[in-house]
Motif scaffolding. Structure first.
Motif, PDB file in Angstrom:
ATOM      1  N   ALA A 136     -15.173  -5.534 -12.851  1.00 34.28           N
ATOM      2  CA  ALA A 136     -15.757  -5.281 -11.531  1.00 34.28           C
ATOM      3  C   ALA A 136     -14.954  -5.968 -10.429  1.00 34.28           C
ATOM      4  O   ALA A 136     -14.631  -5.361  -9.402  1.00 34.28           O
ATOM      5  N   ALA A 137     -14.610  -7.229 -10.640  1.00 36.15           N
ATOM      6  CA  ALA A 137     -13.841  -7.970  -9.637  1.00 36.15           C
ATOM      7  C   ALA A 137     -12.470  -7.352  -9.429  1.00 36.15           C
ATOM      8  O   ALA A 137     -11.964  -7.312  -8.296  1.00 36.15           O
ATOM      9  N   SER A 138     -11.865  -6.851 -10.506  1.00 35.50           N
ATOM     10  CA  SER A 138     -10.524  -6.264 -10.381  1.00 35.50           C
ATOM     11  C   SER A 138     -10.553  -4.995  -9.540  1.00 35.50           C
ATOM     12  O   SER A 138      -9.617  -4.738  -8.764  1.00 35.50           O
ATOM     13  N   TRP A 139     -11.632  -4.205  -9.641  1.00 34.23           N
ATOM     14  CA  TRP A 139     -11.709  -2.979  -8.850  1.00 34.23           C
ATOM     15  C   TRP A 139     -12.149  -3.243  -7.419  1.00 34.23           C
ATOM     16  O   TRP A 139     -11.791  -2.502  -6.502  1.00 34.23           O
ATOM     17  N   ILE A 140     -12.913  -4.307  -7.216  1.00 32.05           N
ATOM     18  CA  ILE A 140     -13.200  -4.724  -5.840  1.00 32.05           C
ATOM     19  C   ILE A 140     -11.901  -5.111  -5.146  1.00 32.05           C
ATOM     20  O   ILE A 140     -11.676  -4.793  -3.969  1.00 32.05           O
ATOM     21  N   PHE A 141     -11.029  -5.788  -5.888  1.00 31.67           N
ATOM     22  CA  PHE A 141      -9.704  -6.144  -5.356  1.00 31.67           C
ATOM     23  C   PHE A 141      -8.912  -4.893  -4.979  1.00 31.67           C
ATOM     24  O   PHE A 141      -8.289  -4.841  -3.913  1.00 31.67           O
ATOM     25  N   VAL A 142      -8.920  -3.876  -5.845  1.00 31.90           N
ATOM     26  CA  VAL A 142      -8.165  -2.650  -5.569  1.00 31.90           C
ATOM     27  C   VAL A 142      -8.684  -1.971  -4.302  1.00 31.90           C
ATOM     28  O   VAL A 142      -7.905  -1.550  -3.439  1.00 31.90           O
ATOM     29  N   LEU A 143     -10.006  -1.870  -4.180  1.00 31.01           N
ATOM     30  CA  LEU A 143     -10.591  -1.246  -2.989  1.00 31.01           C
ATOM     31  C   LEU A 143     -10.227  -2.025  -1.730  1.00 31.01           C
ATOM     32  O   LEU A 143      -9.839  -1.446  -0.705  1.00 31.01           O
ATOM     33  N   GLY A 144     -10.343  -3.353  -1.814  1.00 31.37           N
ATOM     34  CA  GLY A 144      -9.988  -4.178  -0.656  1.00 31.37           C
ATOM     35  C   GLY A 144      -8.504  -4.119  -0.359  1.00 31.37           C
ATOM     36  O   GLY A 144      -8.099  -4.077   0.822  1.00 31.37           O
ATOM     37  N   GLY A 145      -7.679  -4.111  -1.399  1.00 33.02           N
ATOM     38  CA  GLY A 145      -6.226  -4.077  -1.205  1.00 33.02           C
ATOM     39  C   GLY A 145      -5.756  -2.797  -0.550  1.00 33.02           C
ATOM     40  O   GLY A 145      -4.909  -2.821   0.353  1.00 33.02           O
ATOM     41  N   THR A 146      -6.307  -1.653  -0.975  1.00 28.92           N
ATOM     42  CA  THR A 146      -5.900  -0.385  -0.361  1.00 28.92           C
ATOM     43  C   THR A 146      -6.413  -0.283   1.075  1.00 28.92           C
ATOM     44  O   THR A 146      -5.730   0.257   1.949  1.00 28.92           O
ATOM     45  N   ALA A 147      -7.631  -0.812   1.325  1.00 29.76           N
ATOM     46  CA  ALA A 147      -8.174  -0.781   2.688  1.00 29.76           C
ATOM     47  C   ALA A 147      -7.326  -1.638   3.628  1.00 29.76           C
ATOM     48  O   ALA A 147      -6.932  -1.197   4.723  1.00 29.76           O
ATOM     49  N   LEU A 148      -7.038  -2.882   3.200  1.00 28.89           N
ATOM     50  CA  LEU A 148      -6.221  -3.763   4.037  1.00 28.89           C
ATOM     51  C   LEU A 148      -4.781  -3.268   4.111  1.00 28.89           C
ATOM     52  O   LEU A 148      -4.104  -3.458   5.139  1.00 28.89           O
ATOM     53  N   GLY A 149      -4.307  -2.633   3.041  1.00 32.11           N
ATOM     54  CA  GLY A 149      -2.960  -2.070   3.071  1.00 32.11           C
ATOM     55  C   GLY A 149      -2.835  -0.972   4.114  1.00 32.11           C
ATOM     56  O   GLY A 149      -1.840  -0.901   4.848  1.00 32.11           O
ATOM     57  N   SER A 150      -3.843  -0.104   4.192  1.00 35.74           N
ATOM     58  CA  SER A 150      -3.816   0.966   5.194  1.00 35.74           C
ATOM     59  C   SER A 150      -3.884   0.390   6.606  1.00 35.74           C
ATOM     60  O   SER A 150      -3.230   0.892   7.529  1.00 35.74           O
ATOM     61  N   TYR A 151      -4.652  -0.694   6.776  1.00 33.23           N
ATOM     62  CA  TYR A 151      -4.724  -1.332   8.097  1.00 33.23           C
ATOM     63  C   TYR A 151      -3.396  -1.987   8.449  1.00 33.23           C
ATOM     64  O   TYR A 151      -2.962  -1.949   9.611  1.00 33.23           O
ATOM     65  N   GLY A 152      -2.723  -2.555   7.456  1.00 27.06           N
ATOM     66  CA  GLY A 152      -1.404  -3.136   7.699  1.00 27.06           C
ATOM     67  C   GLY A 152      -0.394  -2.097   8.114  1.00 27.06           C
ATOM     68  O   GLY A 152       0.451  -2.333   8.990  1.00 27.06           O
TER      69      GLY A 152
END
Length: 238
Positions: free
Chosen positions: A148-164
């Motif tokens: 669960a934590a690993s997929w929360i990371f993926v969701l957050g990483g792609t969201a912040l990546g798109s903002y970057g």
């Protein structure tokens, strides 16, 4: 989650990078133009997340308890530079800005297709490097904190990546500005709070997540190859 041999992955990504650079130089010499040489710098920046993810992965495998306190800053640096690997997607814009050079009436000149293939190679290589680096970090989190934590990371990483990517393409902010020019970063973050920016992040984030999920599925898909069938047959005989 399937474990990967990241030494082999590094060799593989290096080989693709060499092919990409070779294709660029061949096309540049053939067409006698160096317009897309900035892609080399962008691809170099795209490699930085893989460096930090490899460092984080190596630290995560150590039994030394203090390694985690080095792995966390390394993972944060990964997050800071991760948008560079997908930023190259937006370099497709340059094909549009040079459209007057490519089209004669309704027909595309041959050098348009050469440039398109070169840019797409840089885009593909950058995305592979970035998403394999994300896979590395996810594997570390998966081992330590669970699925669960690993997929929360993926969701957050792609969201912040798109903002970057938004901050880089639209507001012309560099990754290192977050460390060297925080006042500019905060000002541009305030300016970026708008409906068009939100829409960009939603669309680009969905694109990143979809590509990553595709890569994840291909790496973790369970087939029924000859080896598995033979093992099942042997089990029945026993």
């Amino acid at each position: 989650m399937r474990k990967l041999n990241y030494v082999h992955m590094f060799v593989f990504l290096s080989a693709i990078t060499v092919v990409t650079l070779g294709l660029y130089y061949i096309a540049a010499d053939w067409l006698n133009q160096r317009y897309f040489r900035f892609l080399i710098w962008n691809l170099f920046l795209g490699w930085i997340p893989f460096v930090f993810s490899s460092l984080t992965y190596g630290l995560g495998r150590l039994k030394w308890k203090g390694a985690i306190w080095i792995a966390i800053p390394s993972a944060m640096m990964w997050l800071l530079f991760f948008p560079n690997s997908s930023y190259i997607v937006t370099d497709l814009l340059h094909l549009t800005s040079r459209s007057s050079r490519y089209f004669s009436g309704s027909l595309a000149e041959f050098h348009y297709w050469y440039d398109l293939m070169v840019v797409l190679m840089f885009v593909w290589t950058g995305l592979l490097i970035g998403f394999l680096s994300m896979y590395q970090i996810q594997e570390v989190i998966y081992d330590r904190l669970g699925r669960a934590a690993s997929w929360i990371f993926v969701l957050g990483g792609t969201a912040l990546g798109s903002y970057g990517v938004l901050l880089g393409r639209v507001y012309r902010l560099n990754s290192w500005d977050a460390l060297t020019n925080r006042e500019l970063l905060i000002r541009l973050m305030h300016e970026s709070v708008s409906r068009p920016s939100l829409a960009f992040c939603m669309f680009f984030g969905t694109f990143l997540l979809t590509v990553y999920l595709t890569l994840y599925y291909l790496l973790n898909a369970r087939g029924s190859g000859p080896d598995q069938r033979s093992l099942q047959t042997n089990d029945k005989k026993v």
